[in-house]
Motif scaffolding. Structure first.
Motif, PDB file in Angstrom:
ATOM      1  N   ASN A   1       0.829  -1.216   0.000  1.00 56.81           N
ATOM      2  CA  ASN A   1       0.000   0.000   0.000  1.00 56.81           C
ATOM      3  C   ASN A   1       0.862   1.264   0.000  1.00 56.81           C
ATOM      4  OD1 ASN A   1      -2.555  -1.271   0.169  1.00 56.81           O
ATOM      5  ND2 ASN A   1      -2.061  -1.774   2.307  1.00 56.81           N
ATOM      6  N   VAL A   2       2.125   1.084   0.372  1.00 59.04           N
ATOM      7  CA  VAL A   2       3.020   2.249   0.463  1.00 59.04           C
ATOM      8  C   VAL A   2       4.029   2.241  -0.689  1.00 59.04           C
ATOM      9  CG1 VAL A   2       4.629   3.518   1.956  1.00 59.04           C
ATOM     10  CG2 VAL A   2       2.815   2.119   2.978  1.00 59.04           C
ATOM     11  N   ILE A   3       4.632   1.084  -0.916  1.00 57.49           N
ATOM     12  CA  ILE A   3       5.636   0.958  -1.981  1.00 57.49           C
ATOM     13  C   ILE A   3       5.076   0.001  -3.029  1.00 57.49           C
ATOM     14  CG2 ILE A   3       7.994   0.258  -2.531  1.00 57.49           C
ATOM     15  CD1 ILE A   3       8.503   2.188  -0.449  1.00 57.49           C
ATOM     16  N   ARG A   4       4.898   0.508  -4.232  1.00 57.79           N
ATOM     17  CA  ARG A   4       4.304  -0.327  -5.292  1.00 57.79           C
ATOM     18  C   ARG A   4       5.365  -0.990  -6.131  1.00 57.79           C
ATOM     19  NH1 ARG A   4       0.896   3.316  -8.791  1.00 57.79           N
ATOM     20  NH2 ARG A   4       0.480   1.442  -9.999  1.00 57.79           N
ATOM     21  N   LYS A   5       5.185  -2.299  -6.326  1.00 52.92           N
ATOM     22  CA  LYS A   5       6.096  -3.012  -7.221  1.00 52.92           C
ATOM     23  C   LYS A   5       5.634  -2.787  -8.658  1.00 52.92           C
ATOM     24  CE  LYS A   5       8.269  -7.457  -7.980  1.00 52.92           C
ATOM     25  NZ  LYS A   5       8.489  -8.810  -7.495  1.00 52.92           N
ATOM     26  N   MET A   6       6.515  -2.288  -9.496  1.00 58.11           N
ATOM     27  CA  MET A   6       6.193  -2.013 -10.900  1.00 58.11           C
ATOM     28  C   MET A   6       6.803  -3.121 -11.761  1.00 58.11           C
ATOM     29  SD  MET A   6       4.668   0.808 -10.282  1.00 58.11           S
ATOM     30  CE  MET A   6       4.385   1.640 -11.841  1.00 58.11           C
ATOM     31  N   PRO A   7       6.422  -3.190 -13.043  1.00 57.20           N
ATOM     32  CA  PRO A   7       7.119  -4.146 -13.913  1.00 57.20           C
ATOM     33  C   PRO A   7       8.602  -3.782 -13.956  1.00 57.20           C
ATOM     34  CG  PRO A   7       5.193  -3.197 -15.004  1.00 57.20           C
ATOM     35  CD  PRO A   7       5.383  -2.417 -13.745  1.00 57.20           C
ATOM     36  N   PRO A   8       9.482  -4.772 -14.092  1.00 54.26           N
ATOM     37  CA  PRO A   8      10.921  -4.448 -14.166  1.00 54.26           C
ATOM     38  C   PRO A   8      11.193  -3.511 -15.349  1.00 54.26           C
ATOM     39  CG  PRO A   8      10.535  -6.828 -14.414  1.00 54.26           C
ATOM     40  CD  PRO A   8       9.201  -6.194 -14.241  1.00 54.26           C
ATOM     41  N   ILE A   9      12.250  -2.700 -15.228  1.00 53.05           N
ATOM     42  CA  ILE A   9      12.558  -1.774 -16.340  1.00 53.05           C
ATOM     43  C   ILE A   9      13.205  -2.531 -17.503  1.00 53.05           C
ATOM     44  CG2 ILE A   9      12.803   0.214 -14.797  1.00 53.05           C
ATOM     45  CD1 ILE A   9      15.913   0.000 -15.420  1.00 53.05           C
ATOM     46  N   GLY A  10      13.622  -3.770 -17.250  1.00 50.72           N
ATOM     47  CA  GLY A  10      14.227  -4.572 -18.312  1.00 50.72           C
ATOM     48  C   GLY A  10      14.818  -5.837 -17.704  1.00 50.72           C
ATOM     49  N   TYR A  11      15.529  -6.591 -18.521  1.00 55.60           N
ATOM     50  CA  TYR A  11      16.116  -7.864 -18.074  1.00 55.60           C
ATOM     51  C   TYR A  11      17.578  -7.911 -18.487  1.00 55.60           C
ATOM     52  CZ  TYR A  11      11.365  -9.338 -17.109  1.00 55.60           C
ATOM     53  OH  TYR A  11      10.101  -9.408 -16.596  1.00 55.60           O
ATOM     54  N   THR A  12      18.381  -8.635 -17.693  1.00 54.02           N
ATOM     55  CA  THR A  12      19.806  -8.778 -18.016  1.00 54.02           C
ATOM     56  C   THR A  12      19.967  -9.814 -19.137  1.00 54.02           C
ATOM     57  OG1 THR A  12      20.177 -10.624 -16.514  1.00 54.02           O
ATOM     58  CG2 THR A  12      20.337  -8.416 -15.561  1.00 54.02           C
ATOM     59  N   THR A  13      21.194  -9.972 -19.612  1.00 51.74           N
ATOM     60  CA  THR A  13      21.484 -10.947 -20.674  1.00 51.74           C
ATOM     61  C   THR A  13      20.991 -12.341 -20.298  1.00 51.74           C
ATOM     62  OG1 THR A  13      23.467  -9.682 -21.168  1.00 51.74           O
ATOM     63  CG2 THR A  13      23.359 -11.914 -22.084  1.00 51.74           C
ATOM     64  N   HIS A  14      21.167 -12.703 -19.012  1.00 50.82           N
ATOM     65  CA  HIS A  14      20.775 -14.047 -18.579  1.00 50.82           C
ATOM     66  C   HIS A  14      19.393 -14.079 -17.933  1.00 50.82           C
ATOM     67  CE1 HIS A  14      24.598 -15.631 -19.803  1.00 50.82           C
ATOM     68  NE2 HIS A  14      25.172 -14.594 -19.222  1.00 50.82           N
ATOM     69  N   GLY A  15      18.615 -13.024 -18.184  1.00 48.32           N
ATOM     70  CA  GLY A  15      17.191 -13.082 -17.844  1.00 48.32           C
ATOM     71  C   GLY A  15      16.770 -12.589 -16.470  1.00 48.32           C
ATOM     72  N   TYR A  16      17.665 -11.916 -15.727  1.00 44.71           N
ATOM     73  CA  TYR A  16      17.273 -11.428 -14.398  1.00 44.71           C
ATOM     74  C   TYR A  16      16.581 -10.072 -14.520  1.00 44.71           C
ATOM     75  CZ  TYR A  16      20.296 -15.162 -12.952  1.00 44.71           C
ATOM     76  OH  TYR A  16      20.847 -16.398 -12.797  1.00 44.71           O
ATOM     77  N   PRO A  17      15.446  -9.905 -13.821  1.00 49.08           N
ATOM     78  CA  PRO A  17      14.738  -8.621 -13.904  1.00 49.08           C
ATOM     79  C   PRO A  17      15.500  -7.503 -13.196  1.00 49.08           C
ATOM     80  CG  PRO A  17      13.684 -10.081 -12.291  1.00 49.08           C
ATOM     81  CD  PRO A  17      14.768 -10.888 -12.946  1.00 49.08           C
TER      82      PRO A  17
END
Ligand code: ZN
Length: 381
Positions: A20-36
């Protein structure tokens, strides 16, 4: 419980924040090996500020501080009006590097290590770093000589295999994982910035190796730190593509009044003044310079860090400073010895005080930004 957070623990702490205070947004992108590359926001106000950490994976205190600050916001311990501001948090800009460094740390300091043992080892590392500074020793690496790529958990197989391949090609010294600031491709994300003369010299091999402990610094081959690109012709890493896209997007759709970029160590507040020649744009206006100086001073007053104008334009943080007025690079704490020296919490180094002072500094700096953001930042949206 100790003070150090490994990659998994960072994710766990982020998951525990009050949504309710800190919203999780979609990741801004992914690394070469797929980490958000995670993104969170606080508030819904019209004045936006971006806070980032972890470009250099060894500068672990930056990630830990930003997560600590988010936790305090989540627990409603910080007085920042969510109706007036929106804070964007990118607390792990280099997930692959963070996995590498914290896997090395956990091989010597497992999660269940007592705080006193963690402090002893962090202090030993700090002392070793001071000795390494004076001569040809590499005691910091020696302390982690047993940390091989196998220390990385099997769930990261693709990343691990790639690092093993790099090692077979470039023959890194034992213990290199503890010094791994780059991403999983061995590219230093702060150096991976649109080509400049400096980069051209680098690619032509005119600037190659540092000295002493900095023997690890290699600008022409992928490795723990310093290398700006993996191809002879310049290539922007996916993490940086995502970061620049995020800044550009945010600035084109919101009134972004500043940004705070965390590195470590040095105890400095670095801001864009009217010196040096930026390869990216004309000189900042006098309004922008005045604004930069003003917000840097607020941060420096709260932390007692040194205020320093930007002198080099060969880095990603310098590029962002030229894009967005009110951008500060904070070198957290004057303590030597990343990644462990900054966790020392005794008369040698005061970790707790670093957390408290920087929490106050962010709060006061964001308030100042809201009051004084020059018209140049203002955008009708
Ligand atoms: Zn750094």
């Amino acid at each position: 419980m100790g003070k150090i957070l490994d990659y998994e623990e960072m994710l766990y702490h982020l998951d525990q924040l009050d949504s309710n205070v800190i919203r999780k947004m979609p990741p801004i992108g992914y690394t070469t090996h797929g980490y958000p590359i995670p993104h969170y926001t606080y508030g819904t106000g019209s004045a936006h500020v971006i806070l980032t950490a972890g470009t250099h994976a060894t500068e672990l205190i930056g990630n830990c501080f930003l997560i600590h600050f988010m936790e305090q916001l989540s627990n409603r311990l910080i007085d920042l009006d969510p109706a007036k501001i929106t804070l964007h948090f990118l607390p792990i800009l280099n997930p692959e590097g963070t996995i590498i460094v914290t896997s090395a740390i956990r091989s010597l300091i497992p999660r269940d290590t007592s705080e006193i043992t963690e402090q002893f080892l962090a202090t030993t590392y700090y002392g070793n770093c001071k000795i390494d500074d004076t001569g040809d020793t590499s005691l910091c690496l020696d302390m982690f000589s047993h940390a091989t790529w196998d220390m990385i958990d099997d769930k990261h197989t693709k990343l691990k295999r790639h690092l093993q391949l790099l090692d077979e090609q470039y023959h890194y010294p034992k213990g290199v994982m503890i010094a791994w600031s780059s991403n999983g491709n061995g590219i230093d994300l702060n150096s991976n910035v649109v080509p400049t003369k400096y980069l051209k010299d680098t690619l032509e091999g005119n600037k190659v190796y540092g000295e002493g402990h900095r023997r690890l610094l290699c600008l022409t081959e992928p490795g723990p730190y310093g290398c700006p690109t993996k191809k002879e012709c310049f290539q922007l890493e996916v993490e940086n593509r995502a970061l620049l896209h995020f800044y550009e997007n945010c600035m084109s759709s919101h009134n972004v009044i500043g940004s705070i970029i965390y590195h470590a160590c040095g105890g400095q507040v670095i801001y864009l003044d009217d010196i040096g020649i930026s390869p990216w744009r004309e000189k900042p206006t006098s309004d922008e310079i005045e604004y930069n100086r003003m917000v840097a001073k607020v941060y420096a007053d709260e932390t007692k860090y040194q205020m320093n104008p930007n002198t080099s334009y060969t880095t990603m943080d310098a590029k962002i400073k030229t894009m967005l007025p009110g951008t500060l690079l904070i070198e957290l704490t004057p303590m030597r010895g990343t990644p462990l020296g900054q966790f020392v919490n005794s008369e040698l180094g005061l970790y707790d005080e670093t957390m408290e002072r920087n929490t106050r500094a962010v709060t006061e700096t964001v308030k100042k930004m809201c009051l004084h953001a020059p018209s140049i930042c203002k955008k009708d949206v």
